[in-house]
Design a protein around this motif. Structure first.
Motif, short mmCIF file in Angstrom:
data_model
loop_
_atom_site.label_atom_id
_atom_site.label_comp_id
_atom_site.label_asym_id
_atom_site.label_seq_id
_atom_site.Cartn_x
_atom_site.Cartn_y
_atom_site.Cartn_z
N VAL A 91 5.99 4.24 13.00
CA VAL A 91 4.74 4.91 12.69
C VAL A 91 3.63 3.86 12.64
CG1 VAL A 91 3.58 6.53 11.14
CG2 VAL A 91 6.08 6.54 11.31
N ARG A 92 2.81 3.85 13.66
CA ARG A 92 1.72 2.88 13.73
C ARG A 92 0.52 3.36 12.92
NH1 ARG A 92 1.91 -1.31 17.02
NH2 ARG A 92 -0.37 -1.40 17.08
N SER A 93 -0.12 2.42 12.28
CA SER A 93 -1.32 2.71 11.50
C SER A 93 -2.51 2.91 12.41
CB SER A 93 -1.59 1.56 10.54
OG SER A 93 -2.84 1.71 9.90
N PRO A 94 -3.49 3.73 11.99
CA PRO A 94 -4.75 3.80 12.73
C PRO A 94 -5.58 2.52 12.60
CG PRO A 94 -4.88 5.14 10.75
CD PRO A 94 -3.46 4.71 10.88
N GLU A 95 -5.19 1.66 11.67
CA GLU A 95 -5.89 0.39 11.48
C GLU A 95 -5.28 -0.66 12.41
OE1 GLU A 95 -8.49 0.44 9.64
OE2 GLU A 95 -8.09 2.42 8.79
N PRO A 96 -6.01 -1.18 13.37
CA PRO A 96 -5.42 -2.07 14.38
C PRO A 96 -4.87 -3.37 13.81
CG PRO A 96 -7.83 -2.04 14.56
CD PRO A 96 -7.45 -0.94 13.62
N ASP A 97 -5.40 -3.85 12.69
CA ASP A 97 -4.95 -5.10 12.12
C ASP A 97 -3.90 -4.92 11.02
OD1 ASP A 97 -6.68 -6.55 13.77
OD2 ASP A 97 -8.33 -6.34 12.34
N VAL A 118 5.61 6.62 3.70
CA VAL A 118 5.15 6.18 5.03
C VAL A 118 3.68 6.52 5.24
CG1 VAL A 118 5.39 6.57 7.51
CG2 VAL A 118 7.41 6.13 6.11
N GLY A 119 3.26 7.72 4.88
CA GLY A 119 1.86 8.11 5.05
C GLY A 119 0.90 7.19 4.31
N PRO A 120 1.07 6.99 3.01
CA PRO A 120 0.17 6.09 2.28
C PRO A 120 0.23 4.64 2.78
CG PRO A 120 1.32 7.52 0.75
CD PRO A 120 1.94 7.75 2.09
N LEU A 121 1.38 4.20 3.27
CA LEU A 121 1.47 2.83 3.76
C LEU A 121 0.76 2.67 5.10
CD1 LEU A 121 5.17 1.92 2.87
CD2 LEU A 121 3.11 0.97 1.82
N THR A 122 0.89 3.65 5.99
CA THR A 122 0.30 3.51 7.32
C THR A 122 -1.19 3.86 7.34
OG1 THR A 122 1.01 5.76 7.89
CG2 THR A 122 2.46 3.95 8.54
N ASP A 123 -1.59 4.78 6.48
CA ASP A 123 -2.98 5.23 6.51
C ASP A 123 -3.53 5.30 5.09
OD1 ASP A 123 -5.41 6.20 7.27
OD2 ASP A 123 -4.68 8.11 8.07
N PRO A 124 -3.74 4.16 4.45
CA PRO A 124 -4.20 4.17 3.06
C PRO A 124 -5.54 4.86 2.88
CG PRO A 124 -4.28 1.95 3.99
CD PRO A 124 -3.52 2.79 4.95
N ALA A 125 -6.42 4.78 3.88
CA ALA A 125 -7.74 5.41 3.74
C ALA A 125 -7.62 6.91 3.54
CB ALA A 125 -8.60 5.10 4.97
N ALA A 126 -6.63 7.52 4.17
CA ALA A 126 -6.41 8.97 4.03
C ALA A 126 -5.75 9.33 2.70
CB ALA A 126 -5.56 9.48 5.19
N HIS A 127 -5.31 8.32 1.95
CA HIS A 127 -4.63 8.56 0.68
C HIS A 127 -5.32 7.83 -0.47
CE1 HIS A 127 -1.57 9.54 3.72
NE2 HIS A 127 -1.06 10.34 2.82
N GLY A 128 -6.64 7.64 -0.33
CA GLY A 128 -7.41 7.05 -1.41
C GLY A 128 -7.28 5.55 -1.56
N GLY A 129 -6.76 4.86 -0.52
CA GLY A 129 -6.57 3.42 -0.60
C GLY A 129 -7.53 2.64 0.27
N ASP A 130 -7.33 1.33 0.30
CA ASP A 130 -8.15 0.41 1.08
C ASP A 130 -7.55 0.26 2.47
OD1 ASP A 130 -9.48 -1.74 2.20
OD2 ASP A 130 -9.41 -2.98 0.38
#
Length: 401
Positions: A91-97, A118-130
């Motif tokens: 599961v690749r993140s939308p964040e390239p880095d 997996v969701g919060p780890l790959t896409d923290p912005a969508a789960h209230g993270g940085d």
């Protein structure tokens, strides 16, 4: 038509035939139930009243197709490494880095352990993270477990699995990556960092193999410790001694006669369920029932990944292979230089001790939580995700300094 090379990455989609689900339902309907002693509770094993209720739910309320769809939301693949068929989600993140991270389950777990992280780890912005805390996540099934299917060769213990993960990550283009795991996943993750320190950014564990009190501490040993570590050492020893006396039967069977056990668990879904659910009751931060700590549907999805793949026996072989290993796997454990974080959940059976951990591992983060147990990713996904993020953020900030 030529076959694809063994090292190719092949797309995979989970699609269990309806006939397999019909067969499961028929077996559940025809369960031959044993007797039990009145008032025994959990002392002799899983109580019949509890298991009957759980089986009734499994048969009439649990929705495998919904679980299948949830798993299929992850891009999944298979490949062959060192002769073993390996299934994994990537599961690749939308964040390239984003930081590459491999998550490894244990027994009696599966990739279903990580459904909520997996969701919060790959896409923290969508789960209230940085967004800076994002990861590209790889979730493999250990050879012999679940969708990787049964092993076809001997020798698949944790050291070999760690080397296979290093090769898998190389094939995916990740020369540097982090690791995370508990149970056998902790053994594998730690070995990845120890054996491949040039490639592993950091090792995050919710169990540190061998860091508990394995023998009763002497008065002299206790005198060298501070008050908190002294008390922790005594508690760690009591837990280990109780497990060795009352809770280690499954491990002895796995380590000596996994094939004999396989006949019972592969033929009886209720037997497979009981074998697993007992550990979720004993190892989680629950008072009476495992569902107090782990969602019932997620627990059953985990059981289904054993039942539908017929991997009760082959998953147990990792214990046998470790107990009968030769070569590097039997060498004294060498210290690991990889930066290591340990997240400590209070109900974890293998209670780690800081003075032992510091002898064998490069501990740079030590976090003690007030709730949670052995199956941290299922019991307390938010706490685990937060600690993983904080650990790798700490390593990034150190690199900048």
């Amino acid at each position: 038509m030529t076959s694809p090379p063994a090292d190719s990455i092949r797309p995979f989609r989970l699609a269990i035939p309806q006939g397999d689900l019909d067969d499961l339902h028929e077996r559940l309907d025809r369960t031959r139930w044993p007797d039990e002693l009145p008032g025994a509770g959990w002392a002799y094993g899983v109580p019949a009243g509890y298991l009957r209720d759980l089986v009734r739910y499994w048969r009439h309320a649990y929705d495998w197709r919904a679980a299948e769809a949830r798993l299929n939301a992850w891009p999944q693949f298979t490949t062959t490494v060192d002769g073993a068929h390996i299934h994994f989600a990537h599961v690749r993140s939308p964040e390239p880095d984003a930081t590459p991270l491999v998550l490894t389950h244990g027994w009696p777990g599966s990739i279903a352990e990580f459904l909520d992280v997996v969701g919060p780890l790959t896409d923290p912005a969508a789960h209230g993270g940085d967004p800076a805390d994002a990861f590209h996540v790889v979730v493999p099934s250990i050879p012999g477990f679940g969708l990787s299917g049964p092993t076809t060769r001997t020798g698949w213990e944790a050291v070999r699995v760690a080397d296979a993960w290093a090769e898998l990550m190389r094939r995916l283009g990740y020369e540097r990556f982090g690791t995370q795991g508990g149970d056998w996943g902790a053994v594998i993750s730690r070995e990845l960092g120890r054996a491949h320190p040039d490639r592993v950014i950091g090792v995050h564990l919710n169990l540190l193999p061998g860091a508990q009190a394995l023998t009763e501490p002497t008065a002299g040993e206790l005198a060298e410790l501070g008050p908190e570590e002294r008390e922790r050492t005594l508690v760690s020893w009591r837990r280990w001694e109780a497990w060795s006396r009352e809770g280690a039967g499954y491990a002895m069977l796995h380590s000596t006669r996994p094939q004999t056990l396989a006949y019972a668990l592969t033929d009886s879904p209720v037997g497979q369920l009981a074998w697993i659910v007992e550990k979720f009751r004993e190892w989680t931060d629950s008072q009476e029932l495992p569902e107090e700590a782990v969602d019932r549907d997620q627990l059953l999805t985990n059981v289904m990944l054993y039942w539908l793949t017929g991997t009760a026996g082959s998953s147990a072989r990792i214990y046998y292979e470790r107990a009968h290993a030769t070569g590097r796997a039997t060498a004294p454990a060498e210290p690991s230089t990889a930066p290591t974080a340990l997240a400590l959940f209070p109900a974890e059976l293998h209670m780690a001790l800081r003075h032992k951990a510091d002898r064998t591992d490069n501990i740079v983060r030590w976090t003690e939580f007030d709730r949670g147990g052995h199956f941290a990713a299922m019991e307390e996904p938010d706490l685990l995700v937060g600690d993983v993020r904080a650990f790798f953020r700490q390593l990034r900030e150190k690199d900048v300094d």
